[in-house]
Design an enzyme around this catalytic site. Structure first.
Site, short mmCIF file in Angstrom:
data_model
loop_
_atom_site.label_atom_id
_atom_site.label_comp_id
_atom_site.label_asym_id
_atom_site.label_seq_id
_atom_site.Cartn_x
_atom_site.Cartn_y
_atom_site.Cartn_z
N TYR A 132 -42.83 -17.44 -34.33
CA TYR A 132 -41.73 -16.90 -33.54
C TYR A 132 -41.21 -15.62 -34.18
CZ TYR A 132 -38.12 -18.50 -36.84
OH TYR A 132 -37.34 -18.67 -37.96
N CYS A 133 -40.45 -14.85 -33.40
CA CYS A 133 -39.82 -13.62 -33.88
C CYS A 133 -38.42 -13.57 -33.27
CB CYS A 133 -40.66 -12.40 -33.55
SG CYS A 133 -40.87 -12.10 -31.77
N ARG A 134 -37.96 -12.41 -32.89
CA ARG A 134 -36.64 -12.31 -32.27
C ARG A 134 -36.73 -12.54 -30.76
NH1 ARG A 134 -33.82 -8.92 -29.34
NH2 ARG A 134 -35.37 -7.30 -29.50
#
Length: 139
Positions: free
Chosen positions: A101-103
């Protein structure tokens, strides 16, 4: 003279049609199909279920260290997307379950593509922490 003009118009019209259809055929699909990707795209809820069911799953936060320090999913490992390089293999088994995941989801998709290209076979992208409805931590 009139027949010559009509012939030229028909030829021009025919060439325009050929150009239009050949351009449409050469253009790649604007949206890749899910089956085109060698990794899974899952929801935050599915990721949470997988994490609960498999405590050995690797939770990879591919944001910057500063973003990670500001808040992350508990148990996540920070490994920025920019640092995922084919010439520097990660310390994970190739068949390990990796949840990325990231932002917002852009970098996690890039990271998932890189990881599968490096031979990691069980990669899932659940998008961004902004869609994570569960707890986060700064520890």
């Amino acid at each position: 003279m009139r027949q010559l003009f009509l012939l030229a118009a028909v030829i021009c019209f025919g060439m325009a049609i050929l150009k239009f259809y050949s351009a449409r055929m050469d253009r790649p699909s604007a949206k890749p199909q899910a089956s085109d990707k060698p990794w899974a795209t899952i929801t935050a809820e599915e990721a949470k279920t997988r994490l609960d069911e498999n405590p050995d799953a690797i939770l990879l936060d591919v944001r910057t260290q500063e973003e990670y320090d500001g808040g992350h999913v508990p148990g996540a490992v920070c490994f920025p997307n920019e640092d995922i390089l084919p010439e520097l293999p990660l310390p994970f088994e190739k068949d390990a379950e990796i949840l990325v995941y990231c932002r917002s989801g852009r970098r996690s998709a890039e990271a998932a593509e890189k990881l599968t290209g490096m031979g990691y076979a069980n990669v899932s992208d659940f998008g961004g922490i902004q869609d994570w409805p569960y707890e986060t931590t700064t520890d």
